[in-house]
Scaffold this active site. Structure first.
Site, PDB file in Angstrom:
ATOM      1  N   ASN A   9      -6.746  -1.103   4.101  1.00 62.13           N
ATOM      2  CA  ASN A   9      -5.921  -2.116   3.431  1.00 62.13           C
ATOM      3  C   ASN A   9      -4.499  -1.940   3.952  1.00 62.13           C
ATOM      4  O   ASN A   9      -3.811  -0.997   3.571  1.00 62.13           O
ATOM      5  CB  ASN A   9      -5.987  -1.892   1.916  1.00 62.13           C
ATOM      6  CG  ASN A   9      -5.019  -2.784   1.161  1.00 62.13           C
ATOM      7  OD1 ASN A   9      -4.450  -3.711   1.725  1.00 62.13           O
ATOM      8  ND2 ASN A   9      -4.823  -2.510  -0.124  1.00 62.13           N
ATOM      9  N   LYS A  11      -1.988  -3.757   3.439  1.00 59.58           N
ATOM     10  CA  LYS A  11      -0.983  -4.256   2.481  1.00 59.58           C
ATOM     11  C   LYS A  11       0.047  -5.144   3.209  1.00 59.58           C
ATOM     12  O   LYS A  11      -0.286  -5.802   4.178  1.00 59.58           O
ATOM     13  CB  LYS A  11      -0.328  -3.087   1.754  1.00 59.58           C
ATOM     14  CG  LYS A  11      -1.368  -2.126   1.162  1.00 59.58           C
ATOM     15  CD  LYS A  11      -0.805  -1.159   0.189  1.00 59.58           C
ATOM     16  CE  LYS A  11      -1.909  -0.189  -0.218  1.00 59.58           C
ATOM     17  NZ  LYS A  11      -1.547   0.680  -1.297  1.00 59.58           N
ATOM     18  N   HIS A  96      -7.299  -5.501  -6.521  1.00 61.62           N
ATOM     19  CA  HIS A  96      -6.583  -4.258  -6.182  1.00 61.62           C
ATOM     20  C   HIS A  96      -5.587  -3.950  -7.304  1.00 61.62           C
ATOM     21  O   HIS A  96      -5.010  -4.857  -7.901  1.00 61.62           O
ATOM     22  CB  HIS A  96      -5.858  -4.436  -4.846  1.00 61.62           C
ATOM     23  CG  HIS A  96      -5.297  -3.146  -4.331  1.00 61.62           C
ATOM     24  ND1 HIS A  96      -4.088  -2.653  -4.762  1.00 61.62           N
ATOM     25  CD2 HIS A  96      -5.795  -2.230  -3.459  1.00 61.62           C
ATOM     26  CE1 HIS A  96      -3.864  -1.489  -4.155  1.00 61.62           C
ATOM     27  NE2 HIS A  96      -4.887  -1.214  -3.360  1.00 61.62           N
ATOM     28  N   GLU A  98      -2.624  -3.056  -7.290  1.00 62.85           N
ATOM     29  CA  GLU A  98      -1.288  -3.644  -7.123  1.00 62.85           C
ATOM     30  C   GLU A  98      -1.288  -5.104  -7.576  1.00 62.85           C
ATOM     31  O   GLU A  98      -0.315  -5.592  -8.147  1.00 62.85           O
ATOM     32  CB  GLU A  98      -0.836  -3.502  -5.657  1.00 62.85           C
ATOM     33  CG  GLU A  98      -0.425  -2.065  -5.354  1.00 62.85           C
ATOM     34  CD  GLU A  98      -0.621  -1.628  -3.916  1.00 62.85           C
ATOM     35  OE1 GLU A  98      -0.755  -2.481  -3.022  1.00 62.85           O
ATOM     36  OE2 GLU A  98      -0.652  -0.393  -3.696  1.00 62.85           O
ATOM     37  N   GLU A 168     -10.807   3.242  -7.412  1.00 63.01           N
ATOM     38  CA  GLU A 168      -9.473   3.664  -6.999  1.00 63.01           C
ATOM     39  C   GLU A 168      -8.660   4.057  -8.229  1.00 63.01           C
ATOM     40  O   GLU A 168      -8.062   3.187  -8.889  1.00 63.01           O
ATOM     41  CB  GLU A 168      -8.749   2.522  -6.283  1.00 63.01           C
ATOM     42  CG  GLU A 168      -9.438   2.037  -5.027  1.00 63.01           C
ATOM     43  CD  GLU A 168      -8.434   1.447  -4.057  1.00 63.01           C
ATOM     44  OE1 GLU A 168      -8.248   2.039  -2.991  1.00 63.01           O
ATOM     45  OE2 GLU A 168      -7.815   0.428  -4.373  1.00 63.01           O
ATOM     46  N   GLY A 174      -1.353   5.746  -3.082  1.00 62.57           N
ATOM     47  CA  GLY A 174      -0.023   5.823  -2.462  1.00 62.57           C
ATOM     48  C   GLY A 174       0.819   6.972  -2.982  1.00 62.57           C
ATOM     49  O   GLY A 174       2.019   7.028  -2.730  1.00 62.57           O
ATOM     50  N   SER A 213      -5.147   7.888  -1.637  1.00 65.30           N
ATOM     51  CA  SER A 213      -4.597   8.971  -0.819  1.00 65.30           C
ATOM     52  C   SER A 213      -5.644   9.700   0.021  1.00 65.30           C
ATOM     53  O   SER A 213      -5.554  10.908   0.225  1.00 65.30           O
ATOM     54  CB  SER A 213      -3.811   9.956  -1.694  1.00 65.30           C
ATOM     55  OG  SER A 213      -2.715   9.294  -2.301  1.00 65.30           O
TER      56      SER A 213
HETATM   57  C1  PEP Z   1      -5.063   1.451  -1.567  1.00 72.68           C
HETATM   58  O1  PEP Z   1      -4.019   0.828  -1.556  1.00 72.68           O
HETATM   59  O2  PEP Z   1      -6.133   0.873  -1.821  1.00 72.68           O
HETATM   60  C2  PEP Z   1      -5.012   2.874  -1.278  1.00 72.68           C
HETATM   61  C3  PEP Z   1      -6.091   3.582  -1.503  1.00 72.68           C
HETATM   62  O3  PEP Z   1      -3.822   3.348  -0.804  1.00 72.68           O
HETATM   63  P1  PEP Z   1      -3.541   4.851  -0.299  1.00 72.68           P
HETATM   64  O4  PEP Z   1      -4.682   5.247   0.599  1.00 72.68           O
HETATM   65  O5  PEP Z   1      -2.237   4.776   0.408  1.00 72.68           O
HETATM   66  O6  PEP Z   1      -3.506   5.714  -1.526  1.00 72.68           O
END
Ligand code: PEP
Length: 251
Positions: A9, A11, A96, A98, A168, A174, A213
């Site tokens: 992703n 973003k 997601h 966000e 997630e 992040g 992460s």
């Molecule tokens: C995400 O945005 O779906 C995500 C898992 O981000 P990150 O790997 O940076 O934690």
């Protein structure tokens, strides 16, 4: 037998130049490797046409970061499933954290977007996960259940046969603070058990990715867990070496 899936992703990151260099790195790394998992990249939507052209003849597939819940018409700023499909998208990230947190997407709206992805013949990657305070209050399973139930109520359990789930935990996205393999496995197993109560075939076949992460150093341990079928990757998806190491870990 479930096939592992690693999706990046991206973003709201990248430029024409950086995307070309990222894709060049991924394509040459993948062509030299023994990677066997499915690999998907989800760029910002303005870059879908160029990414679509650049991944022709490679093992990389294309996904969008969102999709409109409607199929067309007066919805300024939105993108319909048929439009995404025209540019080669096969997947759509839905719900997601966000989007849920920053753009107030409710469980019901997420469910409608999920339905739109299916109508557009895109595979939804349905994101679910709890906030830190919800985990600390012992509400992880209730939150994930509620998010899944909204989709099941609208589309039925059989609809999940054509979908991917990404667990997630919001506190891990992040932040550099990943869930431990045991913490993640516990929730993945819970999701599979919950679905099995409604349809055992759907439960055993559905790909459940972990996201939060994940990087080249922790992917092996996470992906070794029984119910973790790959990852949805944010930050590390922007670095070819890290993303390739994650794909390798899913192989
Ligand atoms: C995400 O945005 O779906 C995500 C898992 O981000 P990150 O790997 O940076 O934690």
């Amino acid at each position: 037998m479930r096939r592992m899936l690693v999706a990046g992703n991206w973003k709201m990151n990248g430029s024409l130049e950086s995307i070309k260099s990222l894709l060049d790195g991924l394509k040459s790394g993948l062509s030299r490797s023994e990677v066997k998992c499915d690999v998907v990249v989800c760029p910002s939507s303005v870059y879908l046409p160029t990414v679509s052209e650049q991944i022709v003849d490679s093992a990389i597939k294309l996904g969008s970061q969102n999709i409109c819940d409607q199929d067309g018409g007066a919805y300024t700023g939105e993108i319909a499933g048929s439009m995404l499909a025209e540019f080669g998208c096969q997947y759509a990230i839905i719900g997601h954290s966000e989007r849920r947190a920053l753009y107030a997407e409710s469980d019901e709206l997420v469910a409608k977007r999920f339905a739109a992805a299916r109508r557009g013949k895109l595979t939804p990657i349905l994101c679910v996960g709890e906030l830190l305070e919800e985990r600390e209050a012992g509400q992880t399973e209730a939150v994930v259940s509620r998010q899944l139930d909204a989709v099941i109520a609208l589309e039925g359990i059989d609809a999940l046969a054509d979908a991917i789930i990404a667990y997630e935990p919001v506190w891990a996205i992040g932040t550099g603070k990943t869930a431990s393999p045991d913490q993640a496995q516990e929730v993945h197993a819970f999701i599979r058990k919950k679905l099995a109560a409604l349809n055992s075939d759907v439960a055993s076949n559905i790909v459940i990715q972990y996201g939060g992460s994940v990087n080249g150093a922790n992917a092996n341990e996470l992906f070794a867990m029984e119910d973790i079928d790959g990852g949805l990757i944010g930050g590390a998806a922007l670095k070819p070496d890290d993303f390739l190491a994650i794909c390798q870990a899913a192989t």
